[in-house]
Motif scaffolding. Structure first.
Motif, PDB file in Angstrom:
ATOM      1  N   ALA A  16       8.060  12.356  96.050  1.00 33.29           N
ATOM      2  CA  ALA A  16       9.470  12.114  96.382  1.00 33.29           C
ATOM      3  C   ALA A  16       9.585  11.254  97.634  1.00 33.29           C
ATOM      4  CB  ALA A  16      10.209  13.436  96.557  1.00 33.29           C
ATOM      5  N   THR A  29      14.982   8.412  91.102  1.00 34.87           N
ATOM      6  CA  THR A  29      15.443   9.385  90.109  1.00 34.87           C
ATOM      7  C   THR A  29      14.455  10.533  89.997  1.00 34.87           C
ATOM      8  OG1 THR A  29      14.292   8.339  88.250  1.00 34.87           O
ATOM      9  CG2 THR A  29      16.537   7.537  88.749  1.00 34.87           C
ATOM     10  N   ILE A  30      14.967  11.647  89.562  1.00 34.37           N
ATOM     11  CA  ILE A  30      14.114  12.816  89.313  1.00 34.37           C
ATOM     12  C   ILE A  30      13.076  12.461  88.254  1.00 34.37           C
ATOM     13  CG2 ILE A  30      14.093  15.172  88.381  1.00 34.37           C
ATOM     14  CD1 ILE A  30      15.184  15.019  91.237  1.00 34.37           C
ATOM     15  N   LYS A  51      18.485  16.734  93.061  1.00 35.31           N
ATOM     16  CA  LYS A  51      17.972  15.566  93.768  1.00 35.31           C
ATOM     17  C   LYS A  51      18.298  15.671  95.258  1.00 35.31           C
ATOM     18  CE  LYS A  51      18.586  10.549  93.949  1.00 35.31           C
ATOM     19  NZ  LYS A  51      19.217   9.394  93.285  1.00 35.31           N
TER      20      LYS A  51
END
Length: 182
Positions: A16, A29-30, A51
């Motif tokens: 992330a 984006t996830i 998120k």
């Protein structure tokens, strides 16, 4: 490959951070983060909920403000200026700043970080403890304004300055805000 829950969470956070740094908050984006880790997006949601919550965890920031109590009083502005310039070179603070401009939750996170980490340091230096929150807030305006102009808006004269020039310009203002004297 089987990972423990803690290992999976750590791998997701690492991915992330890299994804937010590369794409920014809005474009990350996830699904992309999950693909980077090789897991289903539902696993990211399982560990982080959303998120926004993932971003909050990925953007944990320790400003690592130096202990200014050991610095000669007439040099605290310079020491903090050098520290500010060096800390903004990292991706996490830049991502937080970019996102805070448009996202109230991230703005609140920045306020919390600066209030919780900068204010106590300034309180130790202030002759009048009642002025410490104001002095810390003004010091934050310099740190955040500098970063906004250098890393987000990319104002050519500010971007063109080397580290020492940045420190030379920031130090006197920070000195005044921290101690009340030039």
């Amino acid at each position: 490959m089987r990972r423990s829950s803690a290992e999976t969470k750590a791998v997701i956070l690492k991915a992330a951070r890299e994804r937010f740094a590369a794409d920014g908050y809005d474009r990350a984006t996830i699904r992309a983060i999950a693909a980077d880790v090789g897991i289903d997006p539902s696993m990211v949601m399982r560990y982080f909920g959303s998120k926004q919550q993932l971003f909050a965890m990925a953007a944990e920031v320790d400003l690592r403000i130096p202990d200014l109590s050991a610095v000669p009083r007439d040099q605290v502005g310079r020491v903090l200026a050098a520290h500010v310039v060096d800390r903004w070179e990292g991706d996490v603070l830049q991502i937080l700043l970019r996102t805070a401009v448009t996202d109230e939750d991230t703005a609140e996170r920045m306020r919390t970080i600066f209030a919780g980490q900068l204010a106590p340091v300034v309180a130790e230096l202030a002759d009048d403890p009642a002025q410490a929150p104001t002095r810390a807030g003004l010091a934050a305006t310099q740190a955040l304004g500098f970063a906004l102009c250098r890393y987000v808006l990319r104002l050519p004269p500010v971007v063109a300055m080397d580290r020492e020039e940045c420190v030379d310009w920031l130090a006197p203002t920070l000195q005044r805000y921290l101690t009340g004297s030039p």
